[in-house]
Design a protein around this motif. Structure first.
Motif, short mmCIF file in Angstrom:
data_model
loop_
_atom_site.label_atom_id
_atom_site.label_comp_id
_atom_site.label_asym_id
_atom_site.label_seq_id
_atom_site.Cartn_x
_atom_site.Cartn_y
_atom_site.Cartn_z
N PHE A 20 -18.97 -13.52 -0.95
CA PHE A 20 -19.58 -12.07 -1.20
C PHE A 20 -18.97 -11.48 -2.39
O PHE A 20 -17.71 -11.09 -2.26
N SER A 21 -19.75 -11.27 -3.38
CA SER A 21 -19.07 -10.73 -4.67
C SER A 21 -18.94 -8.87 -4.75
O SER A 21 -18.19 -8.60 -5.39
N PHE A 22 -19.65 -8.61 -3.61
CA PHE A 22 -19.66 -6.97 -3.52
C PHE A 22 -18.36 -6.47 -2.80
O PHE A 22 -18.19 -5.33 -2.70
N ILE A 23 -17.49 -7.21 -2.31
CA ILE A 23 -16.36 -6.97 -1.61
C ILE A 23 -14.99 -7.80 -2.14
O ILE A 23 -15.30 -8.99 -2.44
N LYS A 24 -13.86 -7.12 -2.15
CA LYS A 24 -12.61 -7.86 -2.48
C LYS A 24 -12.25 -8.98 -1.39
O LYS A 24 -12.35 -8.54 -0.21
N HIS A 25 -12.32 -9.85 -1.61
CA HIS A 25 -12.04 -11.16 -0.71
C HIS A 25 -10.73 -10.99 -0.06
O HIS A 25 -9.49 -10.71 -0.92
N PRO A 26 -10.55 -11.10 1.18
CA PRO A 26 -9.12 -10.81 1.79
C PRO A 26 -7.97 -11.84 1.56
O PRO A 26 -7.01 -11.41 1.58
N ILE A 27 -8.61 -13.08 1.13
CA ILE A 27 -7.44 -14.03 0.75
C ILE A 27 -7.01 -13.60 -0.43
O ILE A 27 -5.47 -13.59 -0.70
N ILE A 28 -7.60 -12.73 -1.38
CA ILE A 28 -7.04 -12.10 -2.52
C ILE A 28 -5.87 -10.94 -2.21
O ILE A 28 -4.90 -11.08 -2.74
N VAL A 29 -6.50 -10.22 -0.95
CA VAL A 29 -5.36 -9.36 -0.85
C VAL A 29 -4.26 -9.90 -0.26
O VAL A 29 -2.96 -9.47 -0.33
N ILE A 30 -4.18 -11.12 0.65
CA ILE A 30 -3.26 -11.55 1.19
C ILE A 30 -2.21 -12.11 0.18
O ILE A 30 -0.92 -12.00 -0.12
N GLY A 58 3.70 -10.25 9.44
CA GLY A 58 3.87 -9.08 10.16
C GLY A 58 2.63 -8.03 9.87
O GLY A 58 2.21 -7.38 10.41
N ILE A 59 2.49 -7.91 8.50
CA ILE A 59 1.42 -7.04 7.93
C ILE A 59 -0.07 -7.78 8.44
O ILE A 59 -0.90 -6.67 8.74
N VAL A 60 -0.29 -8.99 7.99
CA VAL A 60 -1.57 -9.53 8.30
C VAL A 60 -1.95 -9.40 10.05
O VAL A 60 -2.95 -8.78 10.38
N SER A 61 -0.93 -9.48 10.82
CA SER A 61 -0.77 -9.47 12.29
C SER A 61 -1.25 -7.88 12.61
O SER A 61 -2.02 -7.70 13.62
N PHE A 62 -0.81 -7.08 12.09
CA PHE A 62 -0.60 -5.70 12.38
C PHE A 62 -2.21 -5.13 12.14
O PHE A 62 -2.79 -4.67 13.06
N PHE A 63 -2.90 -5.44 10.98
CA PHE A 63 -3.97 -4.96 10.63
C PHE A 63 -5.19 -5.78 11.36
O PHE A 63 -6.11 -5.15 11.53
N THR A 64 -4.83 -6.96 11.62
CA THR A 64 -6.00 -7.90 12.23
C THR A 64 -5.81 -7.29 13.75
O THR A 64 -7.19 -7.28 14.10
N LEU A 65 -4.89 -7.14 14.34
CA LEU A 65 -4.87 -6.35 15.78
C LEU A 65 -5.66 -4.95 15.68
O LEU A 65 -6.57 -4.69 16.65
N LYS A 164 -5.25 -18.68 7.79
CA LYS A 164 -5.47 -18.43 6.27
C LYS A 164 -4.36 -17.85 5.54
O LYS A 164 -4.14 -18.00 4.28
N ALA A 165 -3.56 -16.89 6.32
CA ALA A 165 -2.48 -16.35 5.76
C ALA A 165 -1.37 -17.17 5.50
O ALA A 165 -0.58 -17.50 4.65
N ILE A 166 -0.97 -18.30 6.54
CA ILE A 166 -0.33 -19.28 6.51
C ILE A 166 -0.88 -20.29 5.19
O ILE A 166 0.23 -20.56 4.64
N ASN A 167 -1.94 -20.65 5.26
CA ASN A 167 -2.26 -21.63 4.31
C ASN A 167 -2.25 -20.99 2.97
O ASN A 167 -1.98 -21.52 1.81
N THR A 168 -2.74 -19.57 2.83
CA THR A 168 -2.35 -19.02 1.34
C THR A 168 -0.74 -18.93 1.00
O THR A 168 -0.51 -19.33 -0.32
N MET A 169 -0.11 -18.66 1.63
CA MET A 169 1.41 -18.74 1.45
C MET A 169 1.74 -20.25 0.87
O MET A 169 2.56 -20.17 0.13
#
Length: 280
Positions: A20-30, A58-65, A164-169
């Motif tokens: 989706f081009s209209f939203i910043k991809h969450p993988i980019i944020v990670i 820690g950050i990803v888990s907090f916001f996902t929860l 995906k956070a693990i995979n991106t790291m």
């Protein structure tokens, strides 16, 4: 059933719309979170690399929860709809298929494959290009499609986002070079662990769809890969297409000895790539 509906709708949304081009991809944020830690706290140390993993998860888990709890305020239908939309952004089947499909229609195939693989492409034959395309498609079916859906089914949105956070790291720091040998070790090992079941599940799915008699035949060659996971879907795809993948490959000007996967023909053709794309 809640997770099954989300997984099904998320997969269908990805297959239909892709990125989706209209939203910043969450993988980019990670990726930005990883880059922030690396710039501020990088040190050639396994301990510092493990701190990176703890920091990011820690950050990803907090916001996902927080997101998960917020979605509970909606009625079940809206919950599933919004969750499916978010989850679809962590599945990359359309992007993967389109990237490989595009390779078949461009004039400069070496330039196109260079965007998908890290190996040297300058001296590649057309067969080498098609082989690289099939290998990256098979390997990324696990990382980009089956593994995210697997963790989505098990753990809802939290599962797919944390995976995906693990995979991106791993994709950013999990390299065996002077800079990341120690710093990226924790991320790389965690990624290996997270992909252990999904990679073999991907191989089994490929074997089943290809109607192979021995659905576990991929394991013998698959375990020869330097990665504990990547060789299995690659071998399964080779057996499904009756081709031979792998073999010595050039990286950064040096030939790297690699095992062969599958026992079919060595010359890979355009039709073999098309068969791979049709399989899933």
């Amino acid at each position: 059933m809640h997770n099954i509906f989300i997984a099904l709708f998320a997969y269908l949304i990805d297959r239909k719309f892709g990125e989706f081009s209209f939203i910043k991809h969450p993988i980019i944020v990670i990726g930005e979170i990883i880059t922030f830690f690396e710039k501020k706290f990088y040190k050639d140390s396994v301990t510092r690399g493990c701190l990176l993993v703890l920091f990011v998860l820690g950050i990803v888990s907090f916001f996902t929860l927080l997101l998960y709890l917020s979605l509970q305020l909606f009625n079940p239908f809206l919950n599933i709809l919004i969750s499916s939309f978010i989850a679809s952004m962590f599945i990359a089947h359309k992007m993967l298929r389109d990237s490989v499909q595009n390779l078949l229609h461009v004039k400069n195939k070496k330039e196109a494959i260079a965007m998908l693989v890290s190996r040297d492409t300058k001296e590649m034959s057309e067969s080498d290009v098609y082989k690289a395309a099939i290998e990256t498609y098979a390997e990324n079916l696990s990382d980009g499609v089956i593994a995210p859906i697997f963790y989505l089914l098990l753990f809802n949105l939290s599962g797919i986002v944390i995976y995906k956070a693990i995979n991106t790291m791993d994709s950013m720091v999990g390299y065996r070079n002077e800079k990341y040998e120690k710093f990226g070790k924790c991320a790389a090992k965690l990624d290996d662990f997270a992909n252990y079941i999904p990679s073999r599940l991907t191989a089994l799915i490929i074997m089943l769809l290809a109607k192979q008699k021995n659905i576990f035949a991929f394991y013998e060659d698959g375990k020869k890969h330097e990665s504990p996971n990547a060789g299995h879907p690659i071998t399964a795809m080779a057996l499904a297409l009756h081709v031979q993948l792998g073999g010595d490959t050039s990286y950064f000007g040096k030939i790297k000895k690699k095992a062969h996967f599958g026992t079919g023909k060595e010359k890979i053709e355009k039709e073999d790539v098309q068969k791979a794309l049709k399989l899933l």
